[in-house]
Design an enzyme around this catalytic site. Structure first.
Site, PDB file in Angstrom:
ATOM      1  N   LYS A 148      -7.379   1.729  -2.526  1.00 63.26           N
ATOM      2  CA  LYS A 148      -6.878   1.273  -1.212  1.00 63.26           C
ATOM      3  C   LYS A 148      -6.859   2.426  -0.218  1.00 63.26           C
ATOM      4  O   LYS A 148      -7.209   2.258   0.958  1.00 63.26           O
ATOM      5  CB  LYS A 148      -5.477   0.673  -1.370  1.00 63.26           C
ATOM      6  CG  LYS A 148      -4.793   0.278  -0.044  1.00 63.26           C
ATOM      7  CD  LYS A 148      -5.583  -0.793   0.711  1.00 63.26           C
ATOM      8  CE  LYS A 148      -5.097  -0.952   2.149  1.00 63.26           C
ATOM      9  NZ  LYS A 148      -4.196  -2.036   2.368  1.00 63.26           N
ATOM     10  N   SER A 155       0.866  -1.187   0.000  1.00 68.79           N
ATOM     11  CA  SER A 155       0.000   0.000   0.000  1.00 68.79           C
ATOM     12  C   SER A 155       0.898   1.230   0.000  1.00 68.79           C
ATOM     13  O   SER A 155       1.549   1.529   1.000  1.00 68.79           O
ATOM     14  CB  SER A 155      -0.914   0.006   1.226  1.00 68.79           C
ATOM     15  OG  SER A 155      -1.835  -1.048   1.142  1.00 68.79           O
TER      16      SER A 155
END
Length: 297
Positions: free
Chosen positions: A175, A100
């Protein structure tokens, strides 16, 4: 092991990377892993994978390279430079970054890789450690449709909801939105827990009935025991959620989107970290509410 499956190099064997790589081994893939801690490599070998002595060693013969590291600086460290993925992976390899990171880092990586003939997908995940172990992760992907189609069978061994969200960087943007929703949700649950307890209600019963109605959520299902037992062993560390809240607030500012509640929760996550709780699970936002409510934590 089926010889017609692509050979996989896996870089980064942490809380998420270890169980995910093992799920690929279980699905019949030949997985060669590299990470900084030898005991993590040994764990993959014990599960039926192979270990590598370096990134270059891991990626040299791989058809697919998967990376799962904490943040943008680590992705850049393993991707670039003479010892990195781009210099050592073969042309037409597919690099799937499941970390991420900032959307811009993913866009830049895809551009740099294209010059080397390496295809890239950004494919961050949601579902935490439990989702990784159970292979039920939600995987949000950015990149080309053809590369997504090639990666889909492999991603099916790791997750349950796998969606191409748009061009390079789109997976990271989705995300970031995911992390915004999760943090705000945990904060709301934490506030409810303190309110319920101070009111003398049976907390376990209250959370059960709340979770059966409109207030129910995957967050509440997954984190209920953390709240009840004050068990904050990390499935997803506050340190990482702090990083992610920085990504979403920065990205939102860049596109002109206001995050009034997200901004407040980002500060609460930052304050929890400043109080020394960065290594705890993000459900430890409960500790922040308890402190604000006068409890000794």
């Amino acid at each position: 092991m089926s010889s017609n499956l692509p050979k996989v190099a896996w870089i980064g064997l942490g809380i998420m990377g270890s169980p995910m790589s093992e799920n690929l081994v279980k699905a019949g893939y030949q997985v060669t892993g590299y990470t900084l801690e030898q005991d993590k490599i040994d764990r993959l070998v014990a599960a039926g994978g192979k270990g590598a002595a370096s990134i270059a060693d891991a990626v040299r013969d791989a058809d697919v390279v998967i990376t799962m590291v904490p943040a943008s600086p680590q992705v850049e460290a393993i991707a670039y430079g003479p010892d990195g993925i781009l210099e050592n992976a073969r042309r037409d390899a597919l690099l799937i970054d499941m970390s991420s990171i900032t959307p811009q880092t993913s866009v830049d990586l895809a551009s740099s890789a294209k010059d080397k003939g390496i295809r890239v997908l950004d494919a961050p995940v949601s579902g935490g450690e439990a989702g990784a172990i159970e292979a039920v992760l939600s995987i949000m992907v950015g990149g080309e449709q053809s590369d997504f189609d090639a990666a889909k069978p492999l991603l099916d061994a790791l997750g349950k909801t796998i969606v191409l969200c748009g061009p390079h960087g789109s997976g990271q943007t989705v995300k970031a939105a995911n992390q915004l929703i999760v943090a705000v949700n945990i904060q709301a649950c934490a506030e409810a827990v303190v309110f319920l307890e101070k009111s003398g209600v049976d907390l376990s019963a209250a959370l059960d009935v709340l979770n059966g109605g409109l207030a129910g959520s995957t967050v509440l299902t997954r984190k209920k025991d953390n709240f009840l037992k004050r068990d904050f062993a990390p499935g997803f560390r506050i340190d990482l959620h702090h990083k992610d809240m920085g990504i979403v607030t920065d990205a939102a500012r860049n596109v002109g989107a206001a995050l009034p509640v997200g901004g407040v929760v980002a500060q609460l996550v930052a304050s929890l970290r400043a109080q020394g709780d960065g290594g705890l699970d993000h459900s430890a936002l409960l500790r922040s509410v308890e402190r604000l409510s006068g409890s000794q934590v």
